[in-house]
Design a protein around this motif. Structure first.
Motif, PDB file in Angstrom:
ATOM      1  N   SER A 134      -9.362  -0.955  11.421  1.00  0.00           N
ATOM      2  CA  SER A 134      -8.821  -1.646  10.255  1.00  0.00           C
ATOM      3  C   SER A 134      -9.819  -2.597   9.634  1.00  0.00           C
ATOM      4  O   SER A 134      -9.767  -2.872   8.432  1.00  0.00           O
ATOM      5  N   ASP A 135     -10.741  -3.135  10.463  1.00  0.00           N
ATOM      6  CA  ASP A 135     -11.636  -4.160   9.957  1.00  0.00           C
ATOM      7  C   ASP A 135     -12.883  -4.263  10.815  1.00  0.00           C
ATOM      8  O   ASP A 135     -12.812  -4.354  12.036  1.00  0.00           O
ATOM      9  N   GLU A 164      -1.616  -3.805  16.341  1.00  0.00           N
ATOM     10  CA  GLU A 164      -2.982  -4.184  15.994  1.00  0.00           C
ATOM     11  C   GLU A 164      -3.665  -4.811  17.203  1.00  0.00           C
ATOM     12  O   GLU A 164      -3.118  -5.715  17.837  1.00  0.00           O
ATOM     13  N   THR A 168      -5.898  -0.389  14.639  1.00  0.00           N
ATOM     14  CA  THR A 168      -4.464  -0.149  14.610  1.00  0.00           C
ATOM     15  C   THR A 168      -4.160   1.152  15.334  1.00  0.00           C
ATOM     16  O   THR A 168      -4.710   2.200  14.990  1.00  0.00           O
ATOM     17  N   ARG A 227      -3.177   4.712   5.292  1.00  0.00           N
ATOM     18  CA  ARG A 227      -2.560   3.445   5.646  1.00  0.00           C
ATOM     19  C   ARG A 227      -2.953   2.361   4.645  1.00  0.00           C
ATOM     20  O   ARG A 227      -4.072   2.344   4.150  1.00  0.00           O
ATOM     21  N   SER A 268     -10.129   1.657   3.707  1.00  0.00           N
ATOM     22  CA  SER A 268     -10.115   0.660   4.755  1.00  0.00           C
ATOM     23  C   SER A 268     -10.573   1.321   6.040  1.00  0.00           C
ATOM     24  O   SER A 268     -10.144   2.431   6.346  1.00  0.00           O
ATOM     25  N   ALA A 270      -4.125  -1.209   4.606  1.00  0.00           N
ATOM     26  CA  ALA A 270      -4.662  -2.029   5.684  1.00  0.00           C
ATOM     27  C   ALA A 270      -4.648  -3.501   5.324  1.00  0.00           C
ATOM     28  O   ALA A 270      -4.988  -3.894   4.213  1.00  0.00           O
ATOM     29  N   LYS A 271      -4.273  -4.321   6.279  1.00  0.00           N
ATOM     30  CA  LYS A 271      -4.404  -5.763   6.243  1.00  0.00           C
ATOM     31  C   LYS A 271      -3.689  -6.405   5.065  1.00  0.00           C
ATOM     32  O   LYS A 271      -4.194  -7.326   4.431  1.00  0.00           O
ATOM     33  N   ASP A 273       2.572   0.364  14.477  1.00  0.00           N
ATOM     34  CA  ASP A 273       1.271  -0.131  14.040  1.00  0.00           C
ATOM     35  C   ASP A 273       0.770  -1.328  14.842  1.00  0.00           C
ATOM     36  O   ASP A 273       0.421  -2.369  14.275  1.00  0.00           O
TER      37      ASP A 273
END
Length: 425
Positions: free
Chosen positions: A242-243, A406, A303, A27, A276, A29-30, A404
């Motif tokens: 994702s983070d 989030e 995600t 993916r 990520s 990401a962001k 997707d």
């Protein structure tokens, strides 16, 4: 602050031969937050699949829940700098780079951040600051045999870059090796590869904390005068993280943070990379008077792998909103389309109510659609307000695929990291 962002989603087909006894995902990401911070990132598309796939092997083979993982009792090997945890019943003999190696080149720096060598492949991650991007490298093993590795993908800004280098097949590389960058004669970087340590559990790898179905392990050690914290996680297979850190996350006031027992806050940094989430962080160690550092992760952004479909009639007149009230569900969260507005003859705005709850343990705050679009987010909650995208002239109905989703998962996850245990010389 208006978060208006164009986003394009690429579908990348993964070759069936690319696997490492783990399920691999891919993916980007962001992208919205990267662009919002005015970072121009370009992806080399010719051979990016291998690099991006490998960089996302983040413990996806047995991601269920803590109890199930504990029952399986598979052997674990972690490879710093690559974002990889390999999990299998009978561990292979693999070699990796324990610590990053930094070299000064042409007034800038190049850092070999990680490496993995086994029977199936050789994989290297590298980043640079104020230096020329490196397309290919050579490795010389202890017997003096030379191997060439090409970059399979990269990303860069005006002054920083990251690439990885991959070779499919067995190479006789371990112990003391040399990496050569450039030609005639090139810059020689000596490396020492060590046999990968095998762990029986994530708890054996580092301090571990669980909140709302997500278990995070902080692997801590010393690199020169700095501390390195590597994060790996266990969670449901329904989503991917994702983070961790808030750098490109949802809420600026919910960043990952590091303090000592006096309350002093330490700035966390990380090398640019392809994987990520960013999961490896560094900070400058303080003096000998500090006994313990405390790491806190207030929330993470994840995600889900879920989709939904919806269709609606396009308003006939420009500038006159039409109440819609259609609903759908994605990743278990209810969403209502509140109104539609034709802002131009060939452009439609779709307003959505995501039922965002600032106090819930999990909250849906954004999703994507199967078209290039702009997203407007609430300035305070960073929850989606509306999407805007082009429509074909003469069309009366729009059909969208929502994907997707989030979701913010709130913790917090806390880790106590005694200096005597993790950061002594």
């Amino acid at each position: 602050m208006s978060n208006n962002i164009r986003q394009d989603i690429d579908t990348i087909e993964i070759p069936p031969q690319l696997h490492l006894r783990s399920q691999m995902g891919i993916r980007q990401a962001k992208a919205e937050q990267e662009e919002a911070k005015h970072r121009v990132i370009r992806w080399s598309r010719r051979k990016t699949v291998v690099a991006l796939v490998l960089a996302f092997i983040l413990i996806t083979t047995t991601i269920f829940n803590t109890q199930v993982i504990a029952a399986i009792q598979k052997a674990l090997q972690y490879f710093p700098g690559t974002g990889m945890v390999i999990e299998e019943e009978v561990p292979q003999e693999r070699y990796g780079l324990e610590k990053p190696v930094t070299t000064q080149i042409d007034g800038g720096t190049v850092v070999i951040t990680g490496m993995l060598v086994d029977e199936k492949m050789t994989y290297i991650t590298m980043s640079g600051t104020n230096s020329k991007r490196v397309q290919s490298i050579k490795i010389i093993n202890e017997q003096g045999i030379e191997f060439s590795l090409e970059s399979s993908g990269g990303t860069w800004t005006s002054d920083k870059w990251a690439r990885d280098y991959w070779y499919q097949g067995k190479l006789d590389i371990k112990g003391h090796v040399q990496v050569i960058i450039g030609e005639n004669p090139g810059t020689v970087i000596p490396l020492t590869l060590t046999k990968a340590e095998t762990f029986n559990s994530y708890q054996d790898m580092g301090e571990t904390s669980t909140a709302n179905g997500v278990t995070i392990t902080a692997i801590a050690n010393r690199v020169g005068e700095r501390a390195r914290i590597s994060l790996v996680s266990q969670h449901s297979k329904e989503f991917r993280i994702s983070d961790y850190d808030g750098m490109y996350g949802v809420h600026e006031d919910k960043k990952l943070n590091m303090k000592d027992e006096t309350g002093k806050v330490y700035e966390l940094e990380h090398y640019m990379g392809l994987s990520s989430p960013a999961s490896e962080f560094y900070f400058d160690l303080s003096g000998n008077d500090v006994k313990t550092y405390s790491l806190t992760i207030p929330e993470i952004n994840v995600t889900y792998d879920d989709t939904a479909k919806i269709s609606f009639n396009i308003p006939s007149q420009v500038g006159i909103p039409v109440v819609d009230n259609k609903t759908f569900e994605i990743a278990g969260f209810p969403v209502k389309i509140t109104k539609l507005e034709r802002v131009e003859n060939n452009r439609l705005r779709v307003y959505a109510d995501l039922n965002y709850n600032e106090n819930s343990s999990k909250a849906l705050h954004n999703f994507k659609i199967n078209a290039s679009h702009m997203a407007k987010l609430d300035e305070r909650t960073m929850s989606l307000e509306y999407l805007e995208f082009d429509i074909e002239p003469g069309n009366k109905v729009v059909k969208l695929t929502i994907s997707d989703p989030e979701v913010v998962i709130r913790g917090s996850w806390k880790f106590e990291l005694p200096v005597s245990k993790y950061f002594n010389q």
